[in-house]
Design an enzyme around this catalytic site. Structure first.
Site, short mmCIF file in Angstrom:
data_model
loop_
_atom_site.label_atom_id
_atom_site.label_comp_id
_atom_site.label_asym_id
_atom_site.label_seq_id
_atom_site.Cartn_x
_atom_site.Cartn_y
_atom_site.Cartn_z
N GLU A 96 51.41 25.25 32.87
CA GLU A 96 50.19 25.36 33.68
C GLU A 96 49.08 26.03 32.89
O GLU A 96 47.91 25.62 32.96
CB GLU A 96 50.49 26.16 34.95
CG GLU A 96 51.34 25.41 35.96
CD GLU A 96 51.80 26.29 37.10
OE1 GLU A 96 51.97 25.76 38.21
OE2 GLU A 96 52.00 27.51 36.89
N GLN A 97 49.44 27.05 32.10
CA GLN A 97 48.44 27.73 31.28
C GLN A 97 47.92 26.80 30.18
O GLN A 97 46.73 26.81 29.85
CB GLN A 97 49.02 29.01 30.66
CG GLN A 97 47.98 29.89 30.00
CD GLN A 97 47.00 30.51 30.98
OE1 GLN A 97 47.34 30.75 32.13
NE2 GLN A 97 45.79 30.78 30.52
N HIS A 125 49.14 36.08 33.19
CA HIS A 125 49.58 35.37 34.40
C HIS A 125 51.01 34.88 34.26
O HIS A 125 51.74 34.77 35.24
CB HIS A 125 48.63 34.21 34.70
CG HIS A 125 47.32 34.64 35.27
ND1 HIS A 125 47.16 34.97 36.60
CD2 HIS A 125 46.10 34.83 34.70
CE1 HIS A 125 45.91 35.33 36.83
NE2 HIS A 125 45.24 35.26 35.68
N GLU A 181 36.26 40.70 33.35
CA GLU A 181 36.90 40.02 34.48
C GLU A 181 37.25 41.04 35.56
O GLU A 181 38.40 41.50 35.65
CB GLU A 181 38.15 39.25 34.04
CG GLU A 181 37.87 38.09 33.10
CD GLU A 181 39.09 37.20 32.88
OE1 GLU A 181 40.17 37.48 33.46
OE2 GLU A 181 38.97 36.23 32.12
#
Length: 218
Positions: A96-97, A125, A181
């Site tokens: 997914e990354q 993540h 972030e």
């Protein structure tokens, strides 16, 4: 360009092994399964395709069980104070990354992509310990202005009380390698989060006396 990037993403698992460091106070910052693991552009997860053993769902997203319990308490306390904190993105697998990173490279170019998204195998993540958060209204989602919203302010002031830090703080890009972030929370446990708060230490690199990691190692 796309073919070259795809080839890069597929080969990332073979990039230089993580830099190992002696963690102070007995913390394990090297093992992928540790709650204190430090992941950055110099410190790849080992194995690169690591998958946490226990993931718990939190409003559609997933976190490691300890981080999930802490996040639920964090969000519950925020709601009691009139702030609705919404989970946006929790655990992401290696694949997914890779897909996310590749999409950023195609959209912005690799140099910019590397400042806003981690390469697969280098993402917090993937540890299951990071959660991107937002406001229920969607205001300033995944933007620096999130810091001035109710959820952003709650995270900045109270996150440490539940074991979370803002992993990529303002002005720390030369150390972390990423732009500000304010929505990216990283669970490190109450002891470390509180100690960082008391000592006014902004990054895990500084807390554990690690070298700055603004760029990937060749």
């Amino acid at each position: 360009m796309t073919g070259a990037v795809a080839g890069l993403v597929l080969s990332l698992g073979m990039i230089a092994p993580p830099v190992m460091a002696a963690a102070p106070e007995g913390y394990d910052i090297n093992s992928a399964s540790s709650l204190q693991v430090v992941v950055n552009k110099h410190r790849q997860l080992n194995p690169a395709a690591y998958v946490p053993a226990s993931l718990v769902r939190v409003q559609g997203e997933r976190l490691r069980s300890q981080a999930a319990d802490a996040y639920k308490q964090f969000a519950k306390a925020a709601k009691a104070a009139g702030v609705n904190v919404m989970p946006i993105s929790g655990y992401r697998s290696y694949s997914e990354q890779a897909s996310l990173y590749d999409s950023y490279v195609r959209q912005y170019g690799q140099a910019t992509a590397d400042t806003i998204a981690a390469r697969p195998g280098y993402s917090e993540h993937q540890t299951g310990l990071a959660m991107d958060i937002g406001n229920a209204s969607g205001t300033c989602a995944l933007q620096a202005c999130f810091a001035n919203t109710p959820a952003g302010q709650w995270a900045a002031v109270h996150g440490w009380e539940y074991g979370f830090i803002i992993r990529y703080p303002a002005g720390a890009g030369a150390t972390t390698g990423y732009t500000y972030e304010p929505w990216h929370l990283r669970y490190v446990g109450r002891a470390i989060a509180e100690d960082m708060q008391i000592k006014k230490i902004a990054t895990l690199e500084d807390y554990f006396s690690l070298e700055a990691a603004p760029d990937y190692l060749p």
